[in-house]
Write an enzyme that holds these catalytic residues in place. Sequence first.
Site, PDB file in Angstrom:
ATOM      1  N   ASN A 165      -5.412   8.862   6.083  1.00  0.00           N
ATOM      2  CA  ASN A 165      -5.337   7.696   6.972  1.00  0.00           C
ATOM      3  C   ASN A 165      -5.262   8.163   8.418  1.00  0.00           C
ATOM      4  O   ASN A 165      -5.955   7.633   9.292  1.00  0.00           O
ATOM      5  CB  ASN A 165      -4.099   6.832   6.668  1.00  0.00           C
ATOM      6  CG  ASN A 165      -4.150   6.112   5.337  1.00  0.00           C
ATOM      7  OD1 ASN A 165      -3.129   5.869   4.713  1.00  0.00           O
ATOM      8  ND2 ASN A 165      -5.347   5.769   4.892  1.00  0.00           N
TER       9      ASN A 165
ATOM     10  N   ARG B 195       0.867  -1.176   0.000  1.00  0.00           N
ATOM     11  CA  ARG B 195       0.000   0.000   0.000  1.00  0.00           C
ATOM     12  C   ARG B 195       0.900   1.220   0.000  1.00  0.00           C
ATOM     13  O   ARG B 195       2.084   1.144   0.341  1.00  0.00           O
ATOM     14  CB  ARG B 195      -0.887   0.014   1.245  1.00  0.00           C
ATOM     15  CG  ARG B 195      -2.043  -0.948   1.130  1.00  0.00           C
ATOM     16  CD  ARG B 195      -2.819  -1.011   2.406  1.00  0.00           C
ATOM     17  NE  ARG B 195      -3.569   0.215   2.682  1.00  0.00           N
ATOM     18  CZ  ARG B 195      -4.214   0.448   3.823  1.00  0.00           C
ATOM     19  NH1 ARG B 195      -4.189  -0.444   4.794  1.00  0.00           N
ATOM     20  NH2 ARG B 195      -4.880   1.569   3.998  1.00  0.00           N
ATOM     21  N   HIS B 196       0.355   2.344  -0.388  1.00  0.00           N
ATOM     22  CA  HIS B 196       1.087   3.606  -0.272  1.00  0.00           C
ATOM     23  C   HIS B 196       1.486   3.821   1.196  1.00  0.00           C
ATOM     24  O   HIS B 196       0.902   3.213   2.111  1.00  0.00           O
ATOM     25  CB  HIS B 196       0.184   4.749  -0.732  1.00  0.00           C
ATOM     26  CG  HIS B 196      -1.141   4.736  -0.042  1.00  0.00           C
ATOM     27  ND1 HIS B 196      -1.323   5.200   1.234  1.00  0.00           N
ATOM     28  CD2 HIS B 196      -2.343   4.251  -0.432  1.00  0.00           C
ATOM     29  CE1 HIS B 196      -2.575   5.027   1.606  1.00  0.00           C
ATOM     30  NE2 HIS B 196      -3.226   4.443   0.611  1.00  0.00           N
TER      31      HIS B 196
ATOM     32  N   ARG C 161      -0.837   9.691  -3.316  1.00  0.00           N
ATOM     33  CA  ARG C 161      -0.184   8.944  -2.228  1.00  0.00           C
ATOM     34  C   ARG C 161       0.610   7.740  -2.760  1.00  0.00           C
ATOM     35  O   ARG C 161       1.589   7.324  -2.159  1.00  0.00           O
ATOM     36  CB  ARG C 161      -1.189   8.549  -1.156  1.00  0.00           C
ATOM     37  CG  ARG C 161      -2.443   7.800  -1.620  1.00  0.00           C
ATOM     38  CD  ARG C 161      -3.469   7.835  -0.488  1.00  0.00           C
ATOM     39  NE  ARG C 161      -4.668   7.034  -0.687  1.00  0.00           N
ATOM     40  CZ  ARG C 161      -5.748   7.442  -1.337  1.00  0.00           C
ATOM     41  NH1 ARG C 161      -5.739   8.618  -1.942  1.00  0.00           N
ATOM     42  NH2 ARG C 161      -6.819   6.668  -1.415  1.00  0.00           N
TER      43      ARG C 161
ATOM     44  N   GLU D 203      -8.031   3.781  -5.840  1.00  0.00           N
ATOM     45  CA  GLU D 203      -8.779   3.131  -4.748  1.00  0.00           C
ATOM     46  C   GLU D 203     -10.269   3.016  -5.069  1.00  0.00           C
ATOM     47  O   GLU D 203     -10.815   3.797  -5.870  1.00  0.00           O
ATOM     48  CB  GLU D 203      -8.556   3.930  -3.444  1.00  0.00           C
ATOM     49  CG  GLU D 203      -9.247   3.399  -2.195  1.00  0.00           C
ATOM     50  CD  GLU D 203      -8.946   1.942  -1.849  1.00  0.00           C
ATOM     51  OE1 GLU D 203      -9.105   1.063  -2.729  1.00  0.00           O
ATOM     52  OE2 GLU D 203      -8.580   1.664  -0.693  1.00  0.00           O
TER      53      GLU D 203
ATOM     54  N   HIS E 187      -3.714   0.498  -3.106  1.00  0.00           N
ATOM     55  CA  HIS E 187      -4.586   0.919  -2.000  1.00  0.00           C
ATOM     56  C   HIS E 187      -5.190  -0.326  -1.351  1.00  0.00           C
ATOM     57  O   HIS E 187      -5.190  -1.405  -1.938  1.00  0.00           O
ATOM     58  CB  HIS E 187      -5.689   1.823  -2.540  1.00  0.00           C
ATOM     59  CG  HIS E 187      -5.162   2.999  -3.299  1.00  0.00           C
ATOM     60  ND1 HIS E 187      -4.954   4.215  -2.721  1.00  0.00           N
ATOM     61  CD2 HIS E 187      -4.770   3.136  -4.603  1.00  0.00           C
ATOM     62  CE1 HIS E 187      -4.480   5.061  -3.619  1.00  0.00           C
ATOM     63  NE2 HIS E 187      -4.361   4.430  -4.776  1.00  0.00           N
TER      64      HIS E 187
HETATM   65  O1  F6P Z   1      -8.973   3.638   4.726  1.00  0.00           O
HETATM   66  C1  F6P Z   1      -8.149   3.542   3.629  1.00  0.00           C
HETATM   67  C2  F6P Z   1      -8.884   3.037   2.410  1.00  0.00           C
HETATM   68  O2  F6P Z   1      -7.939   2.853   1.383  1.00  0.00           O
HETATM   69  C3  F6P Z   1     -10.009   3.944   1.917  1.00  0.00           C
HETATM   70  O3  F6P Z   1      -9.602   4.947   1.046  1.00  0.00           O
HETATM   71  C4  F6P Z   1     -10.958   2.974   1.293  1.00  0.00           C
HETATM   72  O4  F6P Z   1     -12.262   3.467   1.112  1.00  0.00           O
HETATM   73  C5  F6P Z   1     -10.885   1.865   2.278  1.00  0.00           C
HETATM   74  O5  F6P Z   1      -9.541   1.796   2.694  1.00  0.00           O
HETATM   75  C6  F6P Z   1     -11.278   0.523   1.716  1.00  0.00           C
HETATM   76  O6  F6P Z   1     -11.367  -0.394   2.782  1.00  0.00           O
HETATM   77  P1  F6P Z   1     -12.800  -0.897   3.289  1.00  0.00           P
HETATM   78  O7  F6P Z   1     -13.399  -1.548   2.079  1.00  0.00           O
HETATM   79  O8  F6P Z   1     -12.454  -1.887   4.364  1.00  0.00           O
HETATM   80  O9  F6P Z   1     -13.618   0.250   3.750  1.00  0.00           O
END
Ligand code: F6P
Length: 541
Positions: free
Chosen positions: A325, A318-319, A369, A389, A454
């Site tokens: 975050n 991941r970045h 990122r 993402e 991501h």
């Molecule tokens: O929190 C970091 C992230 O990359 C968000 O940008 C993204 O929406 C999320 O994780 C995805 O993870 P989850 O599907 O568990 O919400």
Amino acid sequence: MAAANSRPESPTSTPTLSHRDLVHVDAALEMHTGDGPVPAINAPPALFGAGGPMLKRFDQSAASSKMPSQSATPPISVVGIGNKVAKPDYSEAKIVVATVGLPARGKSYLSNKLMRYLKWLEYDVKVFNVGQLRRSRARQRAMTSGQREDHTAEYFSHSNEQATRLRDKLAEDSLEMLIQWLKDGGNVGIHDATNSTHNRREKMKQRVAREKGFTVIFLESICDDPAIIAANVALKVSSGDPDYKDMSPDQAKADFLRRIRAYEQVYETITEPHLSYLKIINVGNQVVMNHIRGYLQSRIAFYLMNLHLKPRSIFMSRHGESQYNVEGKIGGDAPLSERGQAYAKSLPGLIKDNIGDAPLTVWTSTLQRTIQTAHFLPYTKLTWKSLDELDAGVCDGMTYEEIEQAYPEDFANRDEDKFNYRYRGGESYRDVVVRLESVIMESERQENILIIGHQAILRCLYAYFHNFPQADLPYIKIPLHTVIKLTPKAYGCDEERYTLPIDAVDTHRPKPKAAVAKQPQLDEVPGSTAKRQYYVEEETA
Ligand code: F6P
């Protein structure tokens, strides 16, 4: 994210993307050559998609115009937005893929890879391996008779008529089991056997033709590269194959080579002009196709064309930790935090320690990122829009708590079925899998790659390489500041993880309601470990 070329009239001064803005993004990165902080990229905010002001406004206006639909069947494109979206209907897809080839030509490898790919795309796929059926039945007979059967090379000789009849029968029974399984709802059944004569293939073709809507493609693997054959032979004799349980490695090798020669006596390469077939020569060096028709058949052909066997590793990270975050916000296009920048600076050392001077290509998304995380890596870099993402639509830029307050129903829906939930104006995990298909295809063609992505994106890619079921996929743990190294093996991938000692927040949201969030274990997932199966579980009479 939605395309910017269909913008509605802007009621206020909404930012527009000009060529100058794009040049500005490039220049910010170009100018930065030293070891200082990674440059911030002040790209103008997107109109739609991630954090887009237009999309949020659109969502508000939609709330006030929620009228019962006039149309009995709303257009497909809006069904399920902000809700759970059903799996596409694949019920019409009924394909038998029958492998053809001498032993040690990678038929099981191809079968297994194909299964993993199609399952990832949510087709129901199963491999019917005739060798496994042979061993299972012999084991059952041995349990009643108390006598072990001899399955050394003589058993595979065409001059051994009784054994030849038995082997033909096994292949037929296996095809019957496969057809029954397709009738029960399966989509692609892979008949993994040598199927090495015109006669056998003709019978199979005629049998499958009796089933309405079923088709058969023969997948021949021809291999004359001594190195590949030697590697396959070595794998066979060293991997605990029960056929060679009581032999030394040398005896096993000699016997297996004799088995190959027995098949060579009768082997007929595919020349039948009326068959649908694919010939894969030396795993991807050359491919011959005949009568490949329709969407799924072409997809299967295209995938198999792109495979290669060169040793390589796929690194994923991941970045580095981003500002968002740290604030607990999802989505967006925030720059790295200080700790994230430290990760970006340490990454080249970790990668170099791992692959030395071997070539590597780095893939990033278009979000800053990931680009900032790749900044210090001295390799060719490619930017993929498809690696951006998961688009959280109207929830982009919010914390999970804010989402729960603003959209409680959506929040509950997502918790209930995370893979199928599509954010309002955004995406579901399934949508992401679909857009990542081209990434997977290209990753199969590549040698060493490092994908800087991501959380949701890497979960989807990781699930492909390890054959994780869709329901578990959205909960796979992909922590920040960790490099995952996957090394493809004959029947799966080996995995190593390297975590750099740079603190980062934990962005993993465990499966709710479960007392202990269960991280799927590799050894619980079929096909995820680099092991071959030797017996089939079920047995028909
Ligand atoms: O929190 C970091 C992230 O990359 C968000 O940008 C993204 O929406 C999320 O994780 C995805 O993870 P989850 O599907 O568990 O919400």
